[in-house]
Design a protein around this motif. Sequence first.
Motif, mmCIF file in Angstrom:
data_model
loop_
_atom_site.group_PDB
_atom_site.id
_atom_site.type_symbol
_atom_site.label_atom_id
_atom_site.label_comp_id
_atom_site.label_asym_id
_atom_site.label_seq_id
_atom_site.Cartn_x
_atom_site.Cartn_y
_atom_site.Cartn_z
ATOM 1 N N LYS A 114 0.818 -1.214 0.000
ATOM 2 C CA LYS A 114 0.000 0.000 0.000
ATOM 3 C C LYS A 114 0.849 1.260 0.000
ATOM 4 O O LYS A 114 0.571 2.207 -0.756
ATOM 5 N N ASP A 140 -4.617 1.417 7.709
ATOM 6 C CA ASP A 140 -5.793 2.178 7.265
ATOM 7 C C ASP A 140 -5.520 3.674 7.152
ATOM 8 O O ASP A 140 -6.396 4.434 6.736
ATOM 9 N N ASN A 141 -4.323 4.110 7.520
ATOM 10 C CA ASN A 141 -3.988 5.531 7.432
ATOM 11 C C ASN A 141 -3.871 5.988 5.980
ATOM 12 O O ASN A 141 -3.617 5.186 5.076
ATOM 13 N N SER A 142 -4.000 7.279 5.793
ATOM 14 C CA SER A 142 -3.703 7.857 4.482
ATOM 15 C C SER A 142 -2.188 7.876 4.291
ATOM 16 O O SER A 142 -1.431 7.887 5.278
ATOM 17 N N GLN A 144 -0.319 10.322 3.520
ATOM 18 C CA GLN A 144 0.233 11.521 4.160
ATOM 19 C C GLN A 144 0.381 11.320 5.665
ATOM 20 O O GLN A 144 1.422 11.646 6.246
ATOM 21 N N ARG A 145 -0.658 10.771 6.296
ATOM 22 C CA ARG A 145 -0.594 10.550 7.740
ATOM 23 C C ARG A 145 0.485 9.526 8.075
ATOM 24 O O ARG A 145 1.216 9.682 9.059
#
Length: 276
Positions: A114, A140-142, A144-145
Amino acid sequence: MTPSSAPPALGRFNAADDATALAALRTVCASDAWGKEVLAGRPYPDAEALYAASDAAVARLGPADLDEALAGHPPIGRPEPGDPGSAREQRGMAGAPAALRAEMLASNLAYQEKFGHVFLICATGRSAEEMLDAVRNRIDNSPQREREIVREELAKINRLRLARLAGTEGATVSTHILDTAAGRPAAGVAVALSVRDGSGTAWQPLGTSATDSDGRCKDLPALPAEAPHARLVFATEPCGAGFFPEVAVAFAVAPGEHYHVPLLLSPFGFSVYRGS
């Protein structure tokens, strides 16, 4: 503290020629930009100044520089062969069951697919279960995060590795308590950590904490680098272990090592061991 009165190992780093010092920094972080920025800050009067310079350099890493730093870290569960530092940092995975290790491998691969880079976490002092939970939560983070979190974790890892380079790294301690009579973790048990200079000297309080809902205590302070002995005192009376209102466990430590010391408690007996 002046550069000349810095800890001996830090003094040697300050005095080393650029090539030698940069080679030492590359064992801490694979980013060339980070290494050159930290190198340029010499001489450092103390370890805190070195850590602050590292934090600032990590914060300024560009995307390609951050990728270069990440490429220097092996996946969780697969420490770099022949690198005792990597194995020490990932000690929490060493004794994990095969099924958990397989789950960690699968989660690592899914994460890397991912985000395009290794799952990075400051593994020192963390159990295999904690690291598996972390990768599951973070997937599950974006993007950017996740880059923000990776940068934070890299800064933590660099600090720990620089502590070894500067000769200021003390041992770390964690514990968990299992109430064997109840068949569940013992939550809310007060734990006190102390150290001493050697046999026959007085114990000096270092910090206190309490076990969480999983019976774990993982926020105890690091030991001074020079401390050879540590002691955990468990206030076990609230667990119903009336015969043992408290349990004290003393053990030898070495700088840079992590010691997980679980307590298995019953009404009329207990056992402790060095876990992973």
